[in-house]
Design a protein around this motif. Structure first.
Motif, PDB file in Angstrom:
ATOM      1  N   ASP A  50       0.907  -1.288  -0.098  1.00 15.35           N
ATOM      2  CA  ASP A  50      -0.165   0.129   0.017  1.00 15.35           C
ATOM      3  C   ASP A  50       0.967   1.148  -0.114  1.00 15.35           C
ATOM      4  O   ASP A  50       1.610   1.446   1.159  1.00 15.35           O
ATOM      5  N   PRO A  51       0.871   1.943  -1.096  1.00  6.45           N
ATOM      6  CA  PRO A  51       1.837   3.157  -1.275  1.00  6.45           C
ATOM      7  C   PRO A  51       1.427   3.965  -0.020  1.00  6.45           C
ATOM      8  O   PRO A  51       2.558   4.838   0.399  1.00  6.45           O
ATOM      9  N   LYS A  52       0.568   4.062   0.406  1.00 12.00           N
ATOM     10  CA  LYS A  52       0.263   5.234   1.507  1.00 12.00           C
ATOM     11  C   LYS A  52       0.699   4.584   3.041  1.00 12.00           C
ATOM     12  O   LYS A  52       0.880   5.516   3.947  1.00 12.00           O
ATOM     13  N   ASN A  53       1.306   3.668   3.123  1.00 19.96           N
ATOM     14  CA  ASN A  53       1.897   2.876   4.289  1.00 19.96           C
ATOM     15  C   ASN A  53       3.274   2.997   4.114  1.00 19.96           C
ATOM     16  O   ASN A  53       4.031   2.163   5.272  1.00 19.96           O
ATOM     17  N   ILE A  54       3.876   3.463   3.226  1.00 24.11           N
ATOM     18  CA  ILE A  54       5.297   3.497   3.147  1.00 24.11           C
ATOM     19  C   ILE A  54       6.002   4.607   3.630  1.00 24.11           C
ATOM     20  O   ILE A  54       5.730   5.671   3.384  1.00 24.11           O
ATOM     21  N   PRO A  55       6.876   4.443   4.548  1.00 24.51           N
ATOM     22  CA  PRO A  55       7.480   5.420   5.364  1.00 24.51           C
ATOM     23  C   PRO A  55       8.125   6.487   4.382  1.00 24.51           C
ATOM     24  O   PRO A  55       8.729   6.026   3.304  1.00 24.51           O
ATOM     25  N   VAL A  56       8.662   7.766   4.837  1.00 29.22           N
ATOM     26  CA  VAL A  56       9.678   8.603   4.095  1.00 29.22           C
ATOM     27  C   VAL A  56      10.965   8.017   3.811  1.00 29.22           C
ATOM     28  O   VAL A  56      11.431   7.486   4.584  1.00 29.22           O
ATOM     29  N   LYS A 115       0.005   3.975  26.695  1.00 31.47           N
ATOM     30  CA  LYS A 115       0.294   5.518  25.897  1.00 31.47           C
ATOM     31  C   LYS A 115       0.500   5.349  24.396  1.00 31.47           C
ATOM     32  O   LYS A 115       1.133   4.366  24.205  1.00 31.47           O
ATOM     33  N   LEU A 116      -0.183   6.076  23.492  1.00 27.34           N
ATOM     34  CA  LEU A 116      -0.313   6.289  22.446  1.00 27.34           C
ATOM     35  C   LEU A 116       1.034   7.266  21.960  1.00 27.34           C
ATOM     36  O   LEU A 116       0.757   8.430  22.586  1.00 27.34           O
ATOM     37  N   MET A 117       2.005   7.002  21.098  1.00 29.17           N
ATOM     38  CA  MET A 117       2.828   7.980  20.730  1.00 29.17           C
ATOM     39  C   MET A 117       2.943   8.092  19.114  1.00 29.17           C
ATOM     40  O   MET A 117       2.570   7.190  18.377  1.00 29.17           O
ATOM     41  N   ALA A 118       3.278   9.191  18.656  1.00 20.34           N
ATOM     42  CA  ALA A 118       3.531   9.157  17.144  1.00 20.34           C
ATOM     43  C   ALA A 118       4.765   9.972  17.030  1.00 20.34           C
ATOM     44  O   ALA A 118       5.417  11.005  17.526  1.00 20.34           O
ATOM     45  N   VAL A 119       5.493   9.390  15.914  1.00 21.17           N
ATOM     46  CA  VAL A 119       6.806   9.927  15.361  1.00 21.17           C
ATOM     47  C   VAL A 119       6.811  10.257  13.876  1.00 21.17           C
ATOM     48  O   VAL A 119       6.336   9.427  13.063  1.00 21.17           O
ATOM     49  N   GLY A 120       7.081  11.597  13.509  1.00 19.00           N
ATOM     50  CA  GLY A 120       7.537  12.017  12.053  1.00 19.00           C
ATOM     51  C   GLY A 120       8.740  11.791  11.505  1.00 19.00           C
ATOM     52  O   GLY A 120       9.805  11.800  12.345  1.00 19.00           O
ATOM     53  N   PHE A 121       8.989  11.428  10.174  1.00 22.59           N
ATOM     54  CA  PHE A 121      10.180  11.634   9.597  1.00 22.59           C
ATOM     55  C   PHE A 121      10.673  12.705   8.785  1.00 22.59           C
ATOM     56  O   PHE A 121      11.283  12.217   7.665  1.00 22.59           O
ATOM     57  N   LYS A 122      10.234  13.701   8.682  1.00 22.80           N
ATOM     58  CA  LYS A 122      10.423  14.855   7.823  1.00 22.80           C
ATOM     59  C   LYS A 122      11.142  15.799   8.432  1.00 22.80           C
ATOM     60  O   LYS A 122      11.499  15.697   9.632  1.00 22.80           O
ATOM     61  N   GLY A 123      11.528  17.039   7.777  1.00 22.57           N
ATOM     62  CA  GLY A 123      12.031  18.126   8.373  1.00 22.57           C
ATOM     63  C   GLY A 123      13.503  17.731   8.986  1.00 22.57           C
ATOM     64  O   GLY A 123      14.145  17.432   8.517  1.00 22.57           O
ATOM     65  N   ARG A 124      13.421  17.953  10.460  1.00 18.96           N
ATOM     66  CA  ARG A 124      14.795  17.902  11.135  1.00 18.96           C
ATOM     67  C   ARG A 124      15.363  16.405  11.067  1.00 18.96           C
ATOM     68  O   ARG A 124      16.537  16.214  11.023  1.00 18.96           O
TER      69      ARG A 124
END
Length: 598
Positions: A190-196, A473-482
């Motif tokens: 699924d292309p929408k589930n592929i990380p940066v 606890k639910l946590m979220a991490v992004g992989f853009k920018g910094r």
């Protein structure tokens, strides 16, 4: 164990096969032979011959039972000749052959659950036969340092037999370990589930390349085919970084932020002089949620019965009471009066904020409430009422036998969490599982990356009637920018002119200031470092890997592995061999001397 319980539960009968019965008879004869040997005044030679004969008969009996086509549990488990070798070669449907064969070192991994289908799953050492440099392997070829690293970041896939496995598919962990290629099942693409930073192998026409499923005899197959992802964010095997994070500051972070900290700067157990220390930034964002206990949908066949109505009312009260208990977070998972475990939905607030991020579920302070004999019988009675089935005396006796057959005090539990696009699970093994048993009080479940809108995380459990949890606890991490800037900076300072052989890594470093040599090579005292041909002391970085201090400027570095204790072992073995030869010569001389005197 508890043979009297099993005897009672089986109705005071033993149900054994003829082959097993023969083995028991031979064992009885062997024990009797030992006990009676002194009374019968048997010679030592006769006793040995008798024991050897009985053991040979047992081996023959076991061999017949395992190989005869008409009996034996081992027979249907046998594979067709050559199918094991064929399956290994086709494990990845030939996708490994598309990987580059050059001097650039890289690692690979499978996505979690890649081979969960069918009879073959979790074969950790196959990658060594295929030459794919997979991060997963059994503990026999992974040292303690890998286990320490895996546990420090809360890798829920880690167990005593496989310290790393697929690293639970965590994006940052893959990057840290230098994973360049990831093998995935074709029907899960699924292309929408592929990380940066990820993209799939493609054909000349621009479509995703699918390596067709290659089944072998015996039904061994992944049933769908394989695709390969390329990870542009993988980190070099060896790099230099001009900052460090102390172990004390690292330990104050949660498990998700710990792996993120290693992208910011290497973790040093011992501070390296001349290299600045930095404060790790907390990257993981807490995701607020509310708990919704799902209503019980099971309805009795005869809803007009007074007893049925009473049980329905009891179930509604269980749900309402449990909803109140979990109003400030998920703390208690329970079962209904039939023994069916309830299902829990964590409703995410502002779900649009968590798109294009990797979600993690942290569960800590788990305590399972073990079932009791009385509870088991009550659940069966309630099930009989719901099914409008008479709970006869004979049925109760059978239930009692089944209850005695289970040792409630040695149970474990199973916990799963899922979104619409990714599921994950954790199993607390029971103490009877001697290979994988370890007490887990904190677990991190990776729920994956997605650009889809994820509104609900569904939590389920099984094998126990109740599970108490201190904190979810639910946590979220992004992989853009910094994050991307940090990745590119580390890649830029990778080892130049790197060359990797079986036990040696060479290359050049270039830095304006003193820096930390950071690797994803599991730490061992067997690794020896020279900088410009001068021995340099190594140390642990990132809780489990080889590191060292590198002075400013351009330097030639060489890491070489020598098996610890190999030289000492060789010397001791040689001395032992010489002593053996001397002993043989001495004994020979003494024997010849005695012969000449006679």
């Amino acid at each position: 164990m508890h043979l009297h319980k099993i005897f009672y539960a089986l109705g005071f009968t033993f149900n054994v096969s003829a082959r097993d019965l023969i083995s028991y008879i031979l064992l009885f004869v062997l024990i009797t032979w030992f006990i009676r040997s002194s009374a019968m005044h048997l010679s030592r030679l006769t006793l040995i011959i008798g024991c050897f004969t009985l053991l040979c008969l047992n081996l023959i009996n076991t061999g017949f039972g395992a190989t005869m086509t008409s009996s034996g549990v081992a027979n249907p488990q046998q594979l067709y000749r050559g199918s094991a070798t064929s399956w290994i070669n086709k494990y990845l449907d030939g996708a490994q052959k598309a990987l580059p064969r050059n001097d650039n070192f890289y690692r690979t991994t499978l996505t979690p659950g890649f081979y969960a289908r069918g009879a073959a799953s979790g074969k950790k050492n196959i990658s060594m036969l295929l030459g794919t440099h997979d991060i997963a392997s059994y503990f026999s070829v992974q040292n303690r340092s890998i286990s320490q690293f895996s546990q420090s970041i809360g890798n829920q896939e880690a167990d005593p037999n496989s310290p790393l496995s697929t690293a639970d598919g965590r994006t940052t962990t893959r990057n840290l370990l230098g994973v360049r290629y990831i093998f995935e099942l074709a029907d899960r693409y699924d292309p929408k589930n592929i990380p940066v930073g990820y993209h799939a192998f493609k054909n000349n026409d621009g479509h995703v390349r699918i390596f067709k499923d290659q089944p072998v005899a015996g039904g061994l197959s992944n049933k769908t085919g394989t695709i390969v992802f390329v990870n542009d964010n993988f980190l070099p095997l060896v790099s230099t970084q001009n900052a460090q994070i102390s172990a004390a500051k690292y330990q104050r972070l949660n498990a998700v932020d710990k792996e993120q900290a290693m992208i910011q700067a290497p973790i040093t157990d011992k501070p390296i002089t001349g290299v600045k220390q930095v404060q790790p930034q907390k990257i993981a964002t807490t995701v607020p949620y509310t708990v919704k206990v799902r209503n019980i949908t099971d309805r009795p066949v005869n809803s007009s019965s007074r007893l049925s109505q009473k049980l329905v009312t009891t179930n509604k009260k269980i749900v309402n009471d449990n909803q109140t208990t979990n109003q400030d977070g998920l703390h208690q998972l329970v079962s209904d009066c039939q023994g069916h475990q309830l299902t829990y939905d964590l409703i995410l607030e502002h779900p649009e904020k968590w798109q294009n991020k990797e979600l993690y579920l942290e569960v800590s302070g788990m305590t399972m409430v073990k079932p009791t004999l009385n509870q088991f019988l009550q659940n069966n009675a309630a099930n009989a009422v719901f099914a409008n089935r008479p709970n006869t005396t004979l049925a109760k006796i059978q239930q009692f036998r089944q209850a005695l057959h289970t040792d409630w005090q040695l149970s474990g539990y199973y916990l799963s969490a899922s979104t619409a696009y990714r599921s994950n699970n954790f199993s607390q093994q029971s103490p009877t599982n001697l290979s994988n048993y370890s007490i887990r009080k904190r677990v991190i479940l990776n729920l994956g990356y997605s650009s889809h809108l994820r509104r609900i995380v569904t939590v389920r459990f099984s094998q126990v009637p109740e599970l108490k949890i201190h904190h979810v606890k639910l946590m979220a991490v992004g992989f853009k920018g910094r994050y991307q800037r940090q990745i590119k900076a580390i890649q830029k300072h990778g080892l130049k002119q790197q060359k990797v052989t079986n036990n040696t890594i060479t290359g050049r470093t270039q830095a304006q200031t003193a820096s930390v040599l950071t690797t994803s090579i599991p730490y061992s005292t067997g690794w020896h470092l020279t900088v410009d041909d001068k021995p340099t002391k190594t140390q642990v970085v990132n809780t489990g890997f080889v590191g060292a201090k590198i002075p400013a400027g351009q330097h030639k570095v060489k890491l070489q592995y020598h098996t610890p204790g190999l030289r000492l072992g060789a010397i001791i073995s040689l001395i032992g061999l010489l002593l053996l030869l001397v002993s043989i010569l001495w004994q020979s001389h003494a024997w010849l001397h005695n012969q000449s005197n006679q």
